[in-house]
Motif scaffolding. Sequence first.
Motif, PDB file in Angstrom:
ATOM      1  N   TYR A  73      -1.412  14.802  -0.201  1.00 31.22           N
ATOM      2  CA  TYR A  73      -1.131  13.485   0.385  1.00 31.22           C
ATOM      3  C   TYR A  73      -0.774  13.618   1.873  1.00 31.22           C
ATOM      4  O   TYR A  73      -1.240  12.832   2.712  1.00 31.22           O
ATOM      5  N   GLN A  74       0.042  14.612   2.187  1.00 28.86           N
ATOM      6  CA  GLN A  74       0.442  14.807   3.585  1.00 28.86           C
ATOM      7  C   GLN A  74      -0.762  15.150   4.452  1.00 28.86           C
ATOM      8  O   GLN A  74      -0.882  14.658   5.582  1.00 28.86           O
ATOM      9  N   SER A  77      -2.916  11.953   4.883  1.00 32.18           N
ATOM     10  CA  SER A  77      -2.239  10.866   5.614  1.00 32.18           C
ATOM     11  C   SER A  77      -2.423  10.975   7.125  1.00 32.18           C
ATOM     12  O   SER A  77      -2.230   9.990   7.843  1.00 32.18           O
ATOM     13  N   GLU A  81      -5.117   5.474   6.409  1.00 35.28           N
ATOM     14  CA  GLU A  81      -4.048   4.498   6.211  1.00 35.28           C
ATOM     15  C   GLU A  81      -3.539   4.509   4.774  1.00 35.28           C
ATOM     16  O   GLU A  81      -2.369   4.236   4.510  1.00 35.28           O
ATOM     17  N   SER A  82      -4.450   4.806   3.825  1.00 39.22           N
ATOM     18  CA  SER A  82      -4.085   4.816   2.413  1.00 39.22           C
ATOM     19  C   SER A  82      -4.841   5.933   1.698  1.00 39.22           C
ATOM     20  O   SER A  82      -5.843   6.447   2.194  1.00 39.22           O
ATOM     21  N   LEU A 110       6.190   9.958   3.726  1.00 40.83           N
ATOM     22  CA  LEU A 110       5.030   9.241   4.272  1.00 40.83           C
ATOM     23  C   LEU A 110       5.233   7.734   4.114  1.00 40.83           C
ATOM     24  O   LEU A 110       4.481   7.063   3.409  1.00 40.83           O
ATOM     25  N   THR A 113       2.165   5.331   4.636  1.00 45.01           N
ATOM     26  CA  THR A 113       0.911   5.584   3.909  1.00 45.01           C
ATOM     27  C   THR A 113       1.006   5.025   2.493  1.00 45.01           C
ATOM     28  O   THR A 113       1.921   5.366   1.749  1.00 45.01           O
ATOM     29  N   ILE A 115      -0.175   4.971  -1.235  1.00 45.73           N
ATOM     30  CA  ILE A 115      -0.808   5.920  -2.153  1.00 45.73           C
ATOM     31  C   ILE A 115      -0.942   5.279  -3.526  1.00 45.73           C
ATOM     32  O   ILE A 115       0.011   4.711  -4.049  1.00 45.73           O
TER      33      ILE A 115
END
Length: 289
Positions: A73-74, A77, A81-82, A110, A113, A115
């Motif tokens: 995810y990091q 990001s 944006e998502s 985050l 962001t 998710i």
Amino acid sequence: MKKVAIMTDTVAAIPKDMAQKYSIEVVPFYIIMDGRSCIETDIDKDQLYTRLKQKENLPTTSAPSPQDFLLAYQKLSKNAESILHISMSSAWTNAYAAAIEGKEMAREKLPHTTIEVIDTKTVMCPELLIVLGAAKAAAQGKNLEEVLQLVNDMIHRVNHLSTRDSLFYLDKGGRVFEAKSWAEAESKTIFRAIAAVDASTGGIMKPVARAKTKGQIMKKMVDIIKERVGDKKLHIAIGHSNVPEEAEQFKQMLLSQFQCDELHIVDAAAVIVLYNGRGLIDLGFYSSD
């Protein structure tokens, strides 16, 4: 910054060139062999096939950790944006739960962001088709809500059929579900089984049909497709575990019977090989309508 980054797990069998073309992030599982845990993408598949022939002291698997998902995810990001993580069926693994936990960990790290994590209720080739559809939509500039709508629609449209030389490995790994009686019957009689894992089965494996030979099974799979979609154009993915000739033969059977908007042949990931052995033919399909 793009609107949506797409990620999935290695069970979806996304080829490297496809992942690169559509910027799909793939999170691997782990294989534990002789007390050592290895990222499955580092496993020598030839060695794994040799090991599986012994049918004793078999390797096991471990799902990605919440930290693995957080790191993915990091990474994503930085340019999106998502993020949408498209997971294999949660009934088969705790990877879905780990992705959710990783998402919760990301809330603080985050904050800007968005998710989302979605359970496809399927595995391998149908999962690939769903991921590919989402990635194409994201590449077209669709926002997260639009991509989610497409994915949720595909989850209920995509079909799964699979056959393998033996249900032994699925049974040994505790993934045979409602095909347990068929796995037990294999020791008394010789037959090939078709099973399915998709939204229609609730994300667990259910037996569909069986026959004596691989050729009869492939013909039966074609007949099932005809029953479900008629003469509509199809999107198809065929996966296999070390039987490329059989996958190509099945491809030609399908092309002789159906019009296809797309057809992919992919090699099974190591984690799929471990639960199926050599001889898996996996099919995902849905109609263009």
